[in-house]
Design a protein around this motif. Structure first.
Motif, short mmCIF file in Angstrom:
data_model
loop_
_atom_site.label_atom_id
_atom_site.label_comp_id
_atom_site.label_asym_id
_atom_site.label_seq_id
_atom_site.Cartn_x
_atom_site.Cartn_y
_atom_site.Cartn_z
N MET A 23 0.89 -1.21 -0.12
CA MET A 23 -0.01 -0.02 0.02
C MET A 23 0.81 1.32 -0.09
N GLY A 24 1.89 1.40 0.64
CA GLY A 24 2.80 2.63 0.90
C GLY A 24 3.41 2.69 -0.29
N ASN A 25 3.96 1.70 -1.16
CA ASN A 25 4.88 1.86 -2.46
C ASN A 25 3.62 2.21 -3.46
N ILE A 26 2.65 1.58 -3.52
CA ILE A 26 1.60 2.20 -4.60
C ILE A 26 1.30 3.65 -4.46
N ILE A 27 1.05 3.98 -3.04
CA ILE A 27 0.61 5.42 -2.90
C ILE A 27 1.65 6.10 -2.35
N GLY A 28 2.25 6.95 -3.11
CA GLY A 28 3.04 7.99 -3.15
C GLY A 28 2.48 9.41 -2.65
N GLY A 29 3.05 10.41 -3.33
CA GLY A 29 2.56 11.87 -3.40
C GLY A 29 1.51 12.23 -4.25
N GLY A 30 1.39 11.21 -5.26
CA GLY A 30 0.48 11.49 -6.46
C GLY A 30 -0.84 11.62 -6.27
N ILE A 31 -1.30 11.02 -5.18
CA ILE A 31 -2.87 11.01 -4.76
C ILE A 31 -3.41 12.17 -4.63
N GLY A 60 3.80 -0.59 -8.00
CA GLY A 60 4.08 -1.05 -6.58
C GLY A 60 3.36 -2.44 -6.24
N VAL A 61 2.60 -2.92 -7.23
CA VAL A 61 1.67 -4.11 -6.63
C VAL A 61 2.57 -5.04 -6.52
N GLU A 62 3.95 -5.18 -7.19
CA GLU A 62 4.69 -6.34 -7.07
C GLU A 62 5.52 -6.30 -5.80
N SER A 63 5.49 -5.16 -4.82
CA SER A 63 6.37 -5.20 -3.90
C SER A 63 6.55 -6.26 -2.75
N ALA A 64 5.37 -7.14 -2.72
CA ALA A 64 5.68 -8.14 -1.68
C ALA A 64 6.21 -9.40 -2.13
N ALA A 83 -0.95 -10.44 0.65
CA ALA A 83 -0.35 -8.98 0.64
C ALA A 83 -0.65 -8.16 -0.36
N SER A 84 -0.23 -8.62 -1.71
CA SER A 84 -0.46 -8.06 -2.92
C SER A 84 -2.05 -7.67 -3.24
N VAL A 85 -2.82 -8.56 -2.94
CA VAL A 85 -4.31 -8.03 -3.24
C VAL A 85 -4.84 -7.41 -2.17
N LEU A 86 -4.57 -7.53 -1.02
CA LEU A 86 -5.17 -6.72 0.20
C LEU A 86 -4.53 -5.21 -0.09
N GLY A 87 -3.20 -5.13 -0.24
CA GLY A 87 -2.69 -3.72 -0.41
C GLY A 87 -3.04 -3.13 -1.72
N TRP A 115 10.31 1.90 -1.23
CA TRP A 115 11.27 1.86 -2.50
C TRP A 115 12.49 1.75 -2.50
N THR A 116 13.25 2.28 -1.51
CA THR A 116 14.50 2.16 -1.18
C THR A 116 14.95 0.71 -0.85
N LEU A 117 13.89 -0.09 -0.34
CA LEU A 117 14.10 -1.58 -0.18
C LEU A 117 13.95 -2.21 -1.55
N MET A 118 12.90 -1.95 -2.50
CA MET A 118 12.71 -2.38 -3.60
C MET A 118 14.11 -2.36 -4.60
N SER A 119 14.58 -1.38 -4.48
CA SER A 119 16.00 -0.70 -5.16
C SER A 119 17.04 -1.56 -4.97
N ALA A 120 17.02 -2.41 -3.80
CA ALA A 120 18.21 -3.29 -3.31
C ALA A 120 17.69 -4.68 -3.94
N GLN A 121 16.61 -4.94 -3.80
CA GLN A 121 15.98 -6.32 -3.99
C GLN A 121 16.14 -7.07 -5.14
#
Length: 446
Positions: A28-36, A213-217, A234-238, A301-307
């Motif tokens: 949820m946090g990765n999908i929604i940034g400041g754009g909303i 960001g739906v792929e984050s989990a 988590a992907s669906v609920l988020g 997204w910082t974590l995603m940049s390393a995964q």
């Protein structure tokens, strides 16, 4: 056969793994940034028809989330889309997925940091120099990076706190706004007067990347407890949680701000709060929410940049240094990602090269779709290759429908990026081929 997982991702001794709530908050946090906070005014010119486009996109995003859940059941390794593409199509496809995703993450982080500065200026009004703005942008990048370097326990804590802090005010506006809803504010259903499909496609072009960001989990599957079950959940609920905030928030703003004013608004949620309760305090409140939202997104997204590079480095497709991991986090990948994002931010502020910066951000919109397409194609491959039992026994037809839907959704994302983004993104993607050649050559020479 799937490659062996990292031993650090399997043992029960990994006490800092994400549970379902944290994994859901990450999505949820990765999908929604400041754009909303600008979304309602962005789609207002298309009328309430844009809400229909939102519903269609939500269905596509949930379908993609379900596909990631199915693929994680097959191979619950850190790296998500990269892992699925490599297992199905080999090293080159896997590398393209990892490279594309990696570039997208750190360039997007630089863009988020710059966006945070604009909202902080609202919270602390004044005439600040570009050096002050640069310092704030760099702080926005490095504070989440430090939380990541402290380990997955801190990443999870920051993600849950930031998700709660940003969703409570947004949900407040979304729900309370319904009590102030005035149908006369909605304006026309389709202001262009064109055909229905054309209007949906036009508004969808602005909304398509709301669900990146739906792929984050799936990307962090190795850090999720019981990933075979929890990644999909988590992907669906988020995704559903983000969709509810998007839709309810947009509907409430549509109903509390007149269409004429909304089209010109630069702070639609602020205008909605001001219209509901009077005064001008809504702007500051929404700006604070936006800063919290962006910091939470940067944390994830910082974590995603390393995964993605971590997973590729395990297979020898990225430099081995990316495999370095402490307290559940690929520390070298975090540092490289935040340094690159910082350098890009410095270039933006010191040279004023906004054209170059905007081009790079545009490229990321295309880059995000490459891992999605390859992951959906991987699911289709396993379904039609005669190894259906490895995907989901007894559910072949449903899995095929979901995989085709996810592939179509990803193609729609590519189309929505525009000709310039696809052209420039393809060039940037192919630039990574040189890195692949070097890494492949080193492996062959051993």
């Amino acid at each position: 056969m799937a490659p062996p997982a990292d031993p650090a991702e399997n043992g029960t001794h990994h006490a800092r793994r994400f549970g379902l709530p944290t994994a859901t908050a990450l999505v949820m946090g990765n999908i929604i940034g400041g754009g909303i906070f600008l979304l309602p005014s962005s789609v207002a010119p298309f009328g309430t028809l844009s809400l229909l486009a939102f519903v269609v996109l939500t269905v596509g995003a949930i379908t993609l989330a379900l596909v990631f859940g199915r693929l994680a059941q097959r191979n619950p390794r850190t790296g998500g889309p990269y892992v699925y593409a490599r297992e199905a199509f080999g090293d080159f496809a896997g590398f393209l997925s990892a490279w594309s995703y990696w570039v997208m993450t750190w360039v997007s982080n630089a863009a988020l940091a710059v966006a945070a500065v604009g909202y902080i200026d609202v919270v602390f009004p004044g005439h600040f120099s570009k050096w002050t703005h640069l310092a704030v942008a760099l702080a926005a990048l490095w504070l989440p990076a430090l939380a990541n370097l402290a380990g997955t326990r801190w990443v999870g804590a920051v993600q849950i706190v930031s998700t709660v802090l940003k969703f409570l005010p947004l949900l407040f506006v979304a729900v309370i706004g319904l009590f102030f809803f005035d149908p006369h504010n909605l304006g026309p259903f389709d202001p262009s007067g064109g055909n229905l499909l054309g209007g949906i496609s036009a508004s969808a072009a602005l909304l398509l990347y709301s669900y990146v960001g739906v792929e984050s989990a799936a990307m962090s599957a190795g850090e999720v407890r019981d990933p075979e079950r929890n990644v999909g959940r988590a992907s669906v609920l988020g995704t559903i949680g983000a969709a509810l905030v998007y839709l309810l928030g947009t509907v409430s703003v549509f109903g509390t701000v007149s269409h004429r004013d909304l089209v010109k608004s630069s702070a639609p949620f602020s205008d909605a709060v001001n219209n509901m309760f009077g005064g001008q305090w809504g702007g500051t409140l929404i700006a604070v929410c936006a800063v919290i939202s962006i910091i939470g997104a940067l944390n994830g997204w910082t974590l995603m940049s390393a995964q993605a590079p971590y997973a590729a480095a395990q297979d020898g497709l990225f430099p081995a240094a990316f495999t370095k991991k402490q307290r559940g986090v690929p520390t070298f990948g975090v540092l490289v990602g935040v340094v690159l994002a910082s350098l890009l931010t410095i270039v933006n502020y010191t040279t004023g090269a906004t054209g170059v910066f905007n081009i790079l951000v545009l490229i990321t919109t295309f880059s995000a779709t490459v891992p999605y397409l390859l992951a959906a194609a991987a699911q289709l491959y396993w379904l039609v290759s005669g190894r259906r039992e490895q995907v989901r026994p007894g559910r072949f037809a449903r899995d095929v429908a979901m995989a085709l839907g996810a592939f179509g959704f990803s193609m729609w994302l590519v189309a929505g990026a525009g000709y310039a983004a696809v052209y420039q993104g393809t060039l940037f993607l192919f630039a990574g081929v040189l890195v692949y050649v070097l890494m492949k050559g080193r492996r062959a020479g051993r």
